[in-house]
Design an enzyme around this catalytic site. Structure first.
Site, PDB file in Angstrom:
ATOM      1  N   ALA A  16       0.778  -1.192  -0.128  1.00 39.34           N
ATOM      2  CA  ALA A  16      -0.139   0.062   0.024  1.00 39.34           C
ATOM      3  C   ALA A  16       0.961   1.255   0.039  1.00 39.34           C
ATOM      4  CB  ALA A  16      -0.931   0.002   1.187  1.00 39.34           C
ATOM      5  N   CYS A  17       1.910   1.231   0.813  1.00 42.82           N
ATOM      6  CA  CYS A  17       2.793   2.348   0.801  1.00 42.82           C
ATOM      7  C   CYS A  17       4.215   1.728   0.923  1.00 42.82           C
ATOM      8  CB  CYS A  17       2.583   3.200   1.966  1.00 42.82           C
ATOM      9  SG  CYS A  17       3.409   4.644   2.118  1.00 42.82           S
ATOM     10  N   PRO A  18       5.397   2.128   0.031  1.00 45.27           N
ATOM     11  CA  PRO A  18       5.135   3.190  -0.905  1.00 45.27           C
ATOM     12  C   PRO A  18       4.487   2.898  -2.181  1.00 45.27           C
ATOM     13  CG  PRO A  18       7.263   2.085  -0.740  1.00 45.27           C
ATOM     14  CD  PRO A  18       6.594   1.467   0.384  1.00 45.27           C
TER      15      PRO A  18
END
Lengths: 79, 379
Positions: A16-18
């Site tokens: 999801a992140c990064p």
């Protein structure tokens, strides 16, 4: 595409992140010229975002295919 | 037979892991059946999220530093002696002084470091807040700033992915407090095609940027900084002028990782659930130094430490463990000087920012003080 030799795999599934595009940018920055990179992503948006960025920065977009539950995008660093 | 656990790195991941192990294995430590050795390169432990507040004069530098020894359980042996080589085939870590630390279990928590030198012109032309001295310099530059264009730009990869967004929101309120907002243009840039890596956060930020008059540009990857002409040039072929540049430097893993042949750019190949280093069942990895495609952040290191400490404890006491990491990350996001939101997500659950509130901001300020309890494995 299956016969193409992949030099580096970036498995960004579940990121999801990064996120997949950021992982790809990181991979392209650290790769040498001539490196063939495959990006694996579960995000459908990557199928639009990644090829657009690859073309924008003047690298070579090679191909894209849908696998079971994810997409595989292949590119080559040419400069 | 004594089990020797060596932890390389005294940041959040290494410290939490060490203290949880000391608590779980207290009896074994007392009886000499387990030894925990921590190897680190610094005598001090720094609460790095505090740098953001230093830049805006909201926290003094001395408030975010503690002695590493004081944070560790007294039964943990601390060696301030940088690791220079990790030999996994022979289960030994060699330090700068030449000492050999043999282990039965190894935890690699060597973190990441900024590498501004990878961007030509960075040192001369840009400010950042990812190190103590840099945050103080930025604080001083902001104090003197009287108007113009402030550009915020982001290197790849970098830790604490919400920090550039937080900085931008806080900058807005800082300039407003100083009555120079109307003389300043805030210009935020981001490497991918939205305002933040987390899509819900990016979508949430757009109307707030527009309401606050913050300009933005996406698909902006700095490649070079021309300090003389005050211009940033990008991989995408664009350029942008600035009066004050705040650039998040790109990051790499610790040199010892590369020098030990353990991973390109210092990122260690890590199993995303078991947190083991590929091919070595007695080697665990926590925090920024993993090659996992998740946020490099203190909360990530903390949640991974919970899993690694649980796994090691069970392996030592019972021979096996079923504990797994689910990709959990939690981040507070300051949305100015008096409100904040937060996000949490894992490998399967996408984030969903809650509406910003004063309460969440106070919780963040509270956590800035409570962090030391987290490091001690209490919170």
């Amino acid at each position: 595409m299956s016969e193409l030799k992949i030099d580096r795999t970036i498995d960004a599934r579940g990121s999801a992140c990064p996120g997949p595009l950021m992982e790809l940018i990181k991979g392209v920055k650290s790769a040498g010229v001539g490196t063939v990179i495959e990006l694996l992503s579960c995000e459908k948006g990557t199928t639009v975002d990644a090829p657009a960025w690859i073309k924008k920065v003047g690298q070579e977009f090679i191909d894209m295919e849908e696998k079971e539950g994810y997409w595989r995008i292949v590119m080559k660093k040419i400069k | 037979m004594t089990k020797r656990i060596v932890i390389v790195g005294g940041g959040t991941g290494g410290t939490v892991t060490a203290n949880l192990l000391a608590r779980n294995l207290y009896r074994q430590l007392i009886d000499g059946k387990v030894v925990i050795n921590m190897i680190t390169d610094k005598p001090d432990h720094v609460y790095q999220p505090g740098f953001l507040y230093i830049a805006f004069d909201k926290i003094r530098p001395d408030e975010i530093v503690r002695k590493q020894r004081e944070l560790l359980d007294p039964h943990i042996n601390l060696f301030v002696d940088p690791a220079v080589r990790i030999d996994r085939d022979n289960n030994v870590v060699i330090t700068k002084s030449g000492k050999e630390h043999h282990y039965d279990y190894l935890v690699i928590a060597t973190g990441s470091k900024v590498v501004p030198e990878e961007i030509p012109g960075f040192r001369e032309g840009a400010h950042h807040f990812y190190e103590m001295e840099a945050a103080k310099k930025l604080r001083d530059a902001l104090r003197k700033f009287e108007g113009g264009r402030i550009v915020v730009t982001v290197g790849v990869p970098h830790k604490c992915p919400v920090a550039p967004l937080e900085f931008t929101f806080m900058l807005h309120d800082y300039l407003k407090e100083r009555d120079i907002l109307d003389k300043t243009e805030i210009y935020y840039t981001y490497p991918i095609n939205r305002l933040h890596a987390l899509e819900p956060v990016a979508n949430w930020a757009v109307p707030r940027f527009e309401q606050k008059g913050i300009k933005y540009e996406t698909l902006f990857n700095m490649e070079e900084i021309d300090a003389r002409n005050k211009v940033v040039r990008t991989m995408e072929g664009t350029e942008l002028s600035y009066d004050l540049l705040v650039a998040i430097p790109p990051h790499k893993g610790a040199p010892v990782i590369q020098e030990s042949g353990m991973g390109s750019d210092g990122w260690v190949t890590t199993d995303r659930k078991l947190l083991r280093n590929a091919g070595y069942d007695n080697v665990y990895v926590v925090g920024d130094t993993t090659d996992l495609p998740i946020s490099k952040a203190g909360s990530t290191a903390h949640f991974q430490s919970d899993v690694v400490a649980e796994r090691l404890t069970s392996e030592i006491l019972e021979g096996e463990s079923s504990s797994e990491y689910d990709g959990k990350v939690v981040c507070f996001v300051e949305t100015g000087f008096d409100e904040a939101t937060y996000v949490w997500f894992n490998y399967k659950t996408p984030p969903k920012p809650t509406p910003p509130s004063r309460m969440l901001h106070w919780m963040k300020l509270g956590y800035n003080r409570l962090y030391w309890l987290s490091a001690k494995g209490v919170l």
